[in-house]
Design an enzyme around this catalytic site. Sequence first.
Site: not given
Length: 567
Positions: A109, A173, A204, A230-231, A233
């Site tokens: 993402g 992804r 992941d 990165k994320t 979240d």
Amino acid sequence: MKESALQIAHRSYAPKMPSALRGSVCLKEGERTESVADQAAIKELFPNTYGLPVIEIVTDDCCCERKREQCCCEKEREREHCCCESEKEQCQCENGQAARNVGVILSGGQAPGGHNVISGLYDGLKRMNKDSKLYGFLGGPSGLIEGKYKELTGEIIDQYRNTGGFDIIGSGRTKLEETWQFDKGIEVCKQLGITAIVIIGGDDSNTNACVLAEYYLQKQCGIQVIGCPKTIDGDLKNKMIETSFGFDTACKVYSELIGNIQRDANSAKKYWHFIRLMGRSASHIALECALQTQPNICIVSEEVEAKQMTLGEIVEEIAQVVAQRAAKGLNFGTVLVPEGLIEFIPAMRALIQELNDLLADGKEFDVNGLSAGAKQLYESLPEAIAKQLTMDRDPHGNVQVSLIETEKLLIEMVGKRLAEMKAAGQYTGKFATQHHFFGYEGRCAVPSNFDADYCYSLGQTASELIAGGKTGYMATVRNLTRPAEEWIAGGVPITMMMNMERRNGKMKPVIQKALVDMKGKPYQYLVAHREEWALSTDTYIFPGPIQYYGPTEVCDQPTCTLKLEHA
Ligand code: FBP
């Protein structure tokens, strides 16, 4: 293409960096490391990348023996001293680096700041040798195996400096986990003369980066692999990684919107706003936004799981706050709902797992394939939600929680419960609602100064790790609550963050995901204040939009989570 005023002005924003990254650097190695758990299993799976030392990038005074030994230019090696200022300037160590071709991949993402990781990487490589080249693999990891790439020239990089999004090369992804994919990668890299790949991704993708690094070492094919955290979240963090990039900007964007809604709610005094916030699994985003805006209710999935709460109990808690506020004449409020909530409710998790198995390999859904309990729960859900639970899984086999409208489910169930309470004379208020989902609004926002600086530093760090011949490392920048000059750049062996987990029925080595720590200060702060926030009208905070120009206390502040964790 027409550009906004901010886009034009912001191109020349010079990201702040750790002072150690500014001049000639040296990679200082720490102790050998161990994985966070399952040491024997991880060691066996990663014989070449296990146990590597943590690395800190320090300013090189250019006079140490080791540096002279490593120095690639003959002339330099012959020198007795090169430690005086003028000598340092002339020093060939940096400029004497061989030209390198490097590939970069954006995985998963979008997260604000990705373009700055790439520009930091590009500038770092060019500073070492102007003939170095950076290739961007298009559309995520699949770009590597399909040989789809573009060379990132200075002209292209300049257009994307300090901008949001991943559109410079796109993201995807596709999982990199099969040997044939790794071999295809070697082929493509050989064609382009690429000797290092930087994978910018979440837990992941960085796990896969480590598997790739190990495989390439075993094959001795001369391709290094470096990861970047990165994320939005915020769940890729641990002892060595203080935060993943993008979390800061995304939370600031959502908090601005929540603050605006709270001001509206406080003005009109007629709606309850249910706001779902992205974050596939952990509730870091919801928690951070709660700390920034002080809503009436913030659900934390990790708490729901720890207390083994049912959906009915969550609904009851919300209904009670609605009723208590109504008793004070306050028929409005805000509820923050983490996107991943549904999977943290034990009975729902069991249902989702059964659905995952039923739907595996594109099978047709048949409700009779569920166990009696799961079938009963499935049939008790509103039709729309039940349908959303059976939609396609992502390539990692996860249910796509961003497509499940939990906020609507809660509105419906709280409405029903309040109707019962009204009938029993326990509630006399009005329950008019609005629902919102904030996710995509923040994933590609113009990076906050924090993310712009952090990401640029991560990119530069990756270039130094490559120059130092490292592989199987994640670039890190720490000490982030201090001014950028004092940040500490380095690398952490990816194996250090790994443990074994069951995935799709098999035990696999993976980077441990960081859920909200129930003993941590951010969550404890919420717990200490939420009763007051539930019933008040004057505790809302209105953060306003991200500021890029102005005083540092307005423009350069990290998240509340980071500040509390490092207080
Ligand atoms: P990453 O973990 O890849 O960074 O993605 C985060 C995220 O934004 C989650 O918050 C969200 O659930 C998911 O991506 C949505 O992804 P998509 O837009 O691909 O459905």
